[in-house]
Write a protein that holds these residues in place. Sequence first.
Motif: not given
Ligand code: AMP
Length: 428
Positions: A103, A143, A153, A185-186, A188, A192, A214, A282-283
């Motif tokens: 990440k 994360k 996360v 991170e901030e 958000l 989604e 999820k 987000l990713e």
């Molecule tokens: P990721 O594996 O990075 O996609 O994160 C898993 C889940 O965490 C995402 O599907 C979002 O629901 C939540 N998430 C990740 N990053 C953020 C963020 N910066 N702000 C809000 N929710 C987040």
Amino acid sequence: MRVLVVGGGGREHALCWALSASPLCDALYCAPGNPGIAAVATCLPVSAEDVDGVVAVAQKEKIDFVVVGPEAPLVAGLVDKLAAAGIKAFGPSALAARLEGSKAFMKDFFARHNVPTAAYGRFTDTAKAKAFIDAKGAPIVVKADGLAAGKGVILCQSIAEAHAAIDTIMTDKAFGAAGNEVVVEEFLDGEEASFFAIVDGETALPLASAQDHKAVGDGDTGPNTGGMGAYSPAPIVDDALQLRVMNEIILPTVRGMAAEGHPFKGVLFAGLMISKGVPKTLEFNVRFGDPECEVLMVRLKSDLLPALVAAVDGQLKNFDLRWHDDVALTVIMAANGYPGTPQKGTVIEGLDAAAKIEDVTVFHAGTKADASGAIVANGGRVLAVTATGKSVSEAQARAYKGVDAIRWPGGFCRRDIGWRAVAREKQR
Ligand code: AMP
Ligand code: GLY
């Protein structure tokens, strides 16, 4: 072509289901596969994580083309090793797979190429990470840098929670070496959605959008899972938003990876947060989503195999994919205990009856056949009951008809997959 799919979950069952229909596919293998996959492919007893084992079996079976499902072997360099053995494989090289494997790499890459994403810091030092959290305030997101099977996360509502998350990841090593570094991170806000494209190093061909669920419980409650269901397309990703995602996120990534000397080939899966029509990333994942792949495959009208081959050969420029207009929706049936410790070995009945329902396809995710030949649970997410329909409501009703035909006291599912889109349809 002799084709090998690597993996053994619902995603790989959906890939095998689609590839087995290709006139170009003479023989289909899957490593390790599962009993559902065994209906369309020859399963080989090699783990997807056993990179050298997969290369060896691909050579032994004279495989022409390999499709890699999960992220771990991609990050471990399976595609590079297959290429070195003279075998074509769909998926990114290890260097390109860092977009998912680290990440911290991903966030720095976004910064270098102006890909919209949450503001962040990356840290190998707990005190510095905590000082950053104090300066930014809550809510905030912590994360683990590396692969953590979707669990690395932590969404933190307070500074104390965020400090605890740093300790969990960096000091207690809850995700092992994946937590040697963290990204903070901030937080958000927004809705989604996921967006998929296949990429040949230079050209990106948009696939489709999807939304997954999820949280383990109805109404998006309870702990996060790998995904309890999904549907495609995601109504929030209209044509205008798709154009923005391609121009602001996917294409800058494809150009940036090529410019940095490790062109991306394979599936680029962008996890998006959309607020007031503005998408932020987000990713990235570097493979099909699971269960998103299940809904994409039942909507795909074109032959999948030549598209994947064109991606490896750098020939996507003149390629086009056709999709069914129908919506697809999949409901995950999970073993009791998931996402904690799932109960294994419980018997599942009624799979044939479910599969006979019109427009219903049951993909196996975590099943195995016991000594008597019965299908039993063998993982957390066990089945992906998938249906198509003219609307999300119709696909949802059909999918739950499929679920209700399955007799499995050892499992459970959410009853509200697709709720956002169903609510939108009711408003119309
Ligand atoms: P990721 O594996 O990075 O996609 O994160 C898993 C889940 O965490 C995402 O599907 C979002 O629901 C939540 N998430 C990740 N990053 C953020 C963020 N910066 N702000 C809000 N929710 C987040
Ligand atoms: N369903 C989310 C993923 O495959 O990562």
